[in-house]
Motif scaffolding. Structure first.
Motif, PDB file in Angstrom:
ATOM      1  N   ASN A   9      43.192  48.247  41.777  1.00 23.12           N
ATOM      2  CA  ASN A   9      43.092  46.819  41.468  1.00 23.12           C
ATOM      3  C   ASN A   9      41.693  46.497  40.967  1.00 23.12           C
ATOM      4  O   ASN A   9      40.712  47.042  41.455  1.00 23.12           O
ATOM      5  CB  ASN A   9      43.337  45.969  42.717  1.00 23.12           C
ATOM      6  N   TYR A  10      41.619  45.576  40.017  1.00 23.01           N
ATOM      7  CA  TYR A  10      40.340  45.024  39.594  1.00 23.01           C
ATOM      8  C   TYR A  10      40.473  43.505  39.669  1.00 23.01           C
ATOM      9  O   TYR A  10      41.335  42.918  39.016  1.00 23.01           O
ATOM     10  CB  TYR A  10      39.980  45.446  38.169  1.00 23.01           C
ATOM     11  N   TYR A  11      39.656  42.891  40.503  1.00 22.70           N
ATOM     12  CA  TYR A  11      39.717  41.441  40.695  1.00 22.70           C
ATOM     13  C   TYR A  11      38.736  40.750  39.760  1.00 22.70           C
ATOM     14  O   TYR A  11      37.541  40.989  39.832  1.00 22.70           O
ATOM     15  CB  TYR A  11      39.357  41.079  42.139  1.00 22.70           C
ATOM     16  N   VAL A  16      43.084  36.186  40.355  1.00 25.75           N
ATOM     17  CA  VAL A  16      43.519  36.944  39.177  1.00 25.75           C
ATOM     18  C   VAL A  16      43.077  38.398  39.323  1.00 25.75           C
ATOM     19  O   VAL A  16      41.909  38.679  39.557  1.00 25.75           O
ATOM     20  CB  VAL A  16      42.915  36.363  37.879  1.00 25.75           C
ATOM     21  N   GLN A  17      44.034  39.312  39.185  1.00 25.41           N
ATOM     22  CA  GLN A  17      43.699  40.728  39.244  1.00 25.41           C
ATOM     23  C   GLN A  17      44.547  41.514  38.257  1.00 25.41           C
ATOM     24  O   GLN A  17      45.650  41.112  37.903  1.00 25.41           O
ATOM     25  CB  GLN A  17      43.874  41.282  40.647  1.00 25.41           C
ATOM     26  N   VAL A  18      43.997  42.625  37.793  1.00 24.90           N
ATOM     27  CA  VAL A  18      44.708  43.576  36.945  1.00 24.90           C
ATOM     28  C   VAL A  18      44.922  44.822  37.789  1.00 24.90           C
ATOM     29  O   VAL A  18      44.039  45.210  38.549  1.00 24.90           O
ATOM     30  CB  VAL A  18      43.878  43.915  35.689  1.00 24.90           C
ATOM     31  N   GLY A  56      49.716  45.971  35.243  1.00 26.24           N
ATOM     32  CA  GLY A  56      50.140  44.587  35.387  1.00 26.24           C
ATOM     33  C   GLY A  56      49.006  43.622  35.620  1.00 26.24           C
ATOM     34  O   GLY A  56      47.858  44.012  35.838  1.00 26.24           O
ATOM     35  N   LEU A  57      49.352  42.368  35.576  1.00 24.43           N
ATOM     36  CA  LEU A  57      48.440  41.266  35.818  1.00 24.43           C
ATOM     37  C   LEU A  57      49.045  40.424  36.936  1.00 24.43           C
ATOM     38  O   LEU A  57      50.198  40.005  36.848  1.00 24.43           O
ATOM     39  CB  LEU A  57      48.278  40.417  34.556  1.00 24.43           C
ATOM     40  N   LYS A  58      48.270  40.195  37.993  1.00 28.25           N
ATOM     41  CA  LYS A  58      48.739  39.388  39.124  1.00 28.25           C
ATOM     42  C   LYS A  58      47.939  38.098  39.147  1.00 28.25           C
ATOM     43  O   LYS A  58      46.713  38.116  39.150  1.00 28.25           O
ATOM     44  CB  LYS A  58      48.542  40.148  40.430  1.00 28.25           C
ATOM     45  N   ILE A  59      48.647  36.984  39.159  1.00 28.24           N
ATOM     46  CA  ILE A  59      48.014  35.663  39.188  1.00 28.24           C
ATOM     47  C   ILE A  59      48.537  34.918  40.407  1.00 28.24           C
ATOM     48  O   ILE A  59      49.747  34.708  40.538  1.00 28.24           O
ATOM     49  CB  ILE A  59      48.320  34.860  37.913  1.00 28.24           C
TER      50      ILE A  59
END
Length: 75
Positions: A9-11, A16-18, A56-59
């Motif tokens: 994960n990159y925050y 918002v994280q990728v 993915g992108l997590k919002i």
């Protein structure tokens, strides 16, 4: 069946994280028997395995986490 995976994960902010997640799946032990063909009975044995790559992108939409703690996006 064996399944092994990692998740990175990159925050950008807490909301918002990728992520990137490689996974490997394979059968263990005896090969799996299946029947194939078009009307003929053709019994085959195989060991299935594959590698998956998920990006993915997590919002996060709400102002709080699922445990009730408020999210602070000030950094």
């Amino acid at each position: 069946m064996l399944q092994v995976g990692l998740r990175f994960n990159y925050y950008f902010r807490r909301s918002v994280q990728v992520f990137f997640s490689p996974q490997y799946m394979s059968t263990l032990g005896e090969p799996i028997a299946y029947f194939s063909g078009n009307g003929t009975v053709d019994r085959k044995l195989t060991n299935f395995s594959n590698v998956l790559f998920n990006v993915g992108l997590k919002i996060a939409i709400g102002p709080e986490y699922s445990n009730g703690e408020m999210r602070d996006d000030s950094f």
